[in-house]
Design a protein around this motif. Structure first.
Motif, mmCIF file in Angstrom:
data_model
loop_
_atom_site.group_PDB
_atom_site.id
_atom_site.type_symbol
_atom_site.label_atom_id
_atom_site.label_comp_id
_atom_site.label_asym_id
_atom_site.label_seq_id
_atom_site.Cartn_x
_atom_site.Cartn_y
_atom_site.Cartn_z
ATOM 1 N N UNK A 203 0.827 -1.178 0.028
ATOM 2 C CA UNK A 203 -0.067 0.243 -0.074
ATOM 3 C C UNK A 203 0.854 1.295 0.142
ATOM 4 N N UNK A 204 1.962 1.231 0.761
ATOM 5 C CA UNK A 204 2.949 2.454 0.676
ATOM 6 C C UNK A 204 3.288 2.640 -0.446
ATOM 7 N N UNK A 205 3.960 1.660 -1.035
ATOM 8 C CA UNK A 205 4.406 1.594 -2.555
ATOM 9 C C UNK A 205 3.239 2.204 -3.703
ATOM 10 N N UNK A 206 1.983 1.619 -3.491
ATOM 11 C CA UNK A 206 1.048 2.083 -4.348
ATOM 12 C C UNK A 206 0.311 3.693 -4.197
ATOM 13 N N UNK A 207 0.578 4.036 -2.878
ATOM 14 C CA UNK A 207 -0.009 5.239 -2.638
ATOM 15 C C UNK A 207 0.349 6.356 -3.576
ATOM 16 N N UNK A 208 1.582 6.710 -3.777
ATOM 17 C CA UNK A 208 1.895 7.707 -4.747
ATOM 18 C C UNK A 208 1.502 7.440 -6.029
ATOM 19 N N UNK A 209 1.329 6.447 -6.584
ATOM 20 C CA UNK A 209 0.673 6.033 -7.864
ATOM 21 C C UNK A 209 -0.835 6.406 -7.883
ATOM 22 N N UNK A 210 -1.512 6.240 -6.652
ATOM 23 C CA UNK A 210 -2.931 6.718 -6.575
ATOM 24 C C UNK A 210 -3.042 8.083 -6.694
ATOM 25 N N UNK A 211 -2.185 8.807 -5.840
ATOM 26 C CA UNK A 211 -2.406 10.290 -5.866
ATOM 27 C C UNK A 211 -1.994 10.755 -7.140
ATOM 28 N N UNK A 212 -0.929 10.341 -8.016
ATOM 29 C CA UNK A 212 -0.745 10.656 -9.452
ATOM 30 C C UNK A 212 -1.990 10.618 -10.182
ATOM 31 N N UNK A 213 -2.635 9.463 -10.104
ATOM 32 C CA UNK A 213 -3.828 9.187 -10.889
ATOM 33 C C UNK A 213 -5.053 10.323 -10.558
ATOM 34 N N UNK A 214 -5.249 10.443 -9.428
ATOM 35 C CA UNK A 214 -6.172 11.706 -9.225
ATOM 36 C C UNK A 214 -5.787 12.976 -9.532
ATOM 37 N N UNK A 234 -8.078 -5.062 0.311
ATOM 38 C CA UNK A 234 -6.658 -4.396 0.422
ATOM 39 C C UNK A 234 -6.301 -2.904 -0.160
ATOM 40 N N UNK A 235 -7.227 -3.080 -0.957
ATOM 41 C CA UNK A 235 -7.478 -1.461 -1.747
ATOM 42 C C UNK A 235 -7.637 -0.346 -0.820
ATOM 43 N N UNK A 236 -8.541 -0.855 0.472
ATOM 44 C CA UNK A 236 -8.710 0.309 1.210
ATOM 45 C C UNK A 236 -7.465 0.770 2.046
ATOM 46 N N UNK A 237 -6.388 -0.157 2.350
ATOM 47 C CA UNK A 237 -5.208 0.180 2.896
ATOM 48 C C UNK A 237 -4.366 1.125 2.167
ATOM 49 N N UNK A 238 -4.447 0.860 0.670
ATOM 50 C CA UNK A 238 -3.785 1.588 -0.334
ATOM 51 C C UNK A 238 -4.636 3.142 -0.293
ATOM 52 N N UNK A 239 -5.825 3.209 -0.040
ATOM 53 C CA UNK A 239 -6.423 4.310 -0.096
ATOM 54 C C UNK A 239 -6.353 5.308 1.113
ATOM 55 N N UNK A 240 -6.114 4.510 2.379
ATOM 56 C CA UNK A 240 -5.766 5.045 3.651
ATOM 57 C C UNK A 240 -4.291 5.596 3.483
ATOM 58 N N UNK A 241 -3.522 4.926 2.805
ATOM 59 C CA UNK A 241 -2.059 5.633 2.753
ATOM 60 C C UNK A 241 -2.002 6.838 1.798
ATOM 61 N N UNK A 242 -3.000 6.795 0.770
ATOM 62 C CA UNK A 242 -2.986 8.171 -0.149
ATOM 63 C C UNK A 242 -3.991 9.096 0.384
ATOM 64 N N UNK A 243 -4.768 9.159 1.177
ATOM 65 C CA UNK A 243 -5.832 9.829 1.626
ATOM 66 C C UNK A 243 -5.493 11.186 2.114
ATOM 67 N N UNK A 244 -4.337 11.488 2.806
ATOM 68 C CA UNK A 244 -4.339 12.897 3.287
ATOM 69 C C UNK A 244 -4.150 14.019 2.213
ATOM 70 N N UNK A 245 -4.976 14.726 2.285
ATOM 71 C CA UNK A 245 -4.894 15.925 1.256
ATOM 72 C C UNK A 245 -5.406 15.606 -0.086
ATOM 73 N N UNK A 246 -5.816 14.398 -0.333
ATOM 74 C CA UNK A 246 -6.351 14.119 -1.542
ATOM 75 C C UNK A 246 -7.465 14.695 -2.124
ATOM 76 N N UNK A 247 -7.358 15.034 -3.375
ATOM 77 C CA UNK A 247 -8.501 15.984 -3.875
ATOM 78 C C UNK A 247 -9.444 15.099 -4.457
#
Length: 349
Positions: A203-214, A234-247
């Protein structure tokens, strides 16, 4: 693990002997539950380490490097779709030459003229970001974030979930409201039976990629559309790691083992946080704790559907872990309402 579900919740909804024991000796029950949870987590990690050793290693499948794209915007969308389809077609040819007919068929289907691929990488387990609908003109955008065991080899079921949601959105959207669904397989998901599925590493590896997608979605569609993240397992763990300040406007957790945060406030997001758990979802039996085992932090903390977490809990019906996007289900109906912003129509309880 099934009998342990009576101890799972902290909101008084236990049953059977667990409640009666709690009335007589609450401290004793808590100690027994704590021991059970630690033992269960230890067994989970041990199984995750031992079981994969007997599995066959899948041979590497050749594929081209991802296409080089111009910065994404509404004006470059068609160019990106075409380049990624061409890349998928080349990946299909290479997979066929490697005698992997299943992967070749998947790549070939993604290369079809009707597919809208925002990103594609056929190497290894594969990555694909697919759009259903008119992303450049959408008023409501839903991003699906998958859980474990999702790859190009299992992409069909993930695409089916996205298609079910998109179909429901089209049917339910008010006149004049345009919708799009983005199926984001943008990270290497953990295996259900593996050490990685019990930790936040992937999830920590994926979070920057999810932020980039948004960020890409905002560059394409602008700041006007509502964007909802629908995060499964497990996608909710990814979202949890990416969530802070996400638009994004809504963050939805379904079939979640936890997010790694103790509460919705701990996600540090301006989005409304929602959660649901199907009545027959095995995740109900997963201990919602975080502990250190063998030098590794295992588990994801507070149950997102518990009052302690503080999410808006909605009805998911009696479905299992893979049923949240099943056509006709209570969960799909409510997910559609959330994406459309029809929050007062969402059912609870």
């Amino acid at each position: 693990m099934g009998s342990a579900s009576r101890y799972r919740r902290s909101d008084g909804r236990g049953d059977g002997d667990g409640d009666r024991d709690g009335g007589r000796d609450g401290g004793g029950v808590r100690r027994r539950v704590g021991r059970w949870r630690r033992a269960a987590l230890a067994a989970l990690v041990t199984g995750a380490v031992v079981l994969p050793l007997s599995g066959a290693v899948r041979p590497e499948i050749p594929a081209p490097a991802p296409a080089t794209l111009a910065p994404l915007s509404a004006s470059t969308l068609d160019e990106a779709y075409a380049a990624n389809r061409a890349n998928a077609a080349e990946a299909a040819r290479m997979a066929a030459g490697h005698h992997d007919r299943a992967r070749a068929a998947t790549d070939r289907s993604l290369a079809a003229p009707a597919r809208r691929l925002l990103a594609f990488d056929g190497r290894g387990s594969g990555r694909v970001t697919e759009v259903l609908g008119d992303l450049g003109r959408a008023d409501r955008i839903a991003v699906l974030v998958p859980g474990s065991d999702t790859s190009l080899d299992t992409y069909g079921r993930f695409h089916a979930a996205a298609a079910a949601l998109y179909g429901q959105l089209v049917r339910q959207a008010p006149a004049g409201t345009r919708t799009a669904v983005v199926a984001w397989l943008g990270y290497e998901t953990p295996g259900t039976v593996s050490t990685t599925v019990t930790t936040t590493g992937r999830a920590e590896q994926a979070a920057p990629q999810l932020r980039a997608l948004v960020s890409d979605l905002r560059a394409i569609a602008g700041d006007g559309p509502r964007v909802s993240l629908l995060c499964h397992s497990y996608g909710s763990v990814v979202c949890g790691r990416a969530a802070a300040g996400l638009a994004v406007d809504d963050l939805v957790l379904v079939g979640s083992p936890g997010t790694g945060a103790a509460s919705a406030a701990g996600l540090r997001t301006r989005a409304r946080v929602w959660a649901a758990l199907g009545g027959d979802d095995w995740v109900a039996n997963v201990p919602h704790v975080s502990t250190n085992l063998f030098g590794t932090t295992v588990g994801f903390g507070t149950d997102p559907v518990s009052p302690a977490f503080g999410a808006r809990v909605f009805t998911a019906g009696d479905g299992g872990h893979s049923d949240y996007f099943r056509p006709g289900s209570a969960s799909l109906t409510n997910l559609t309402r959330i994406v459309l912003g029809e929050t007062k129509a969402v059912t609870h309880g």
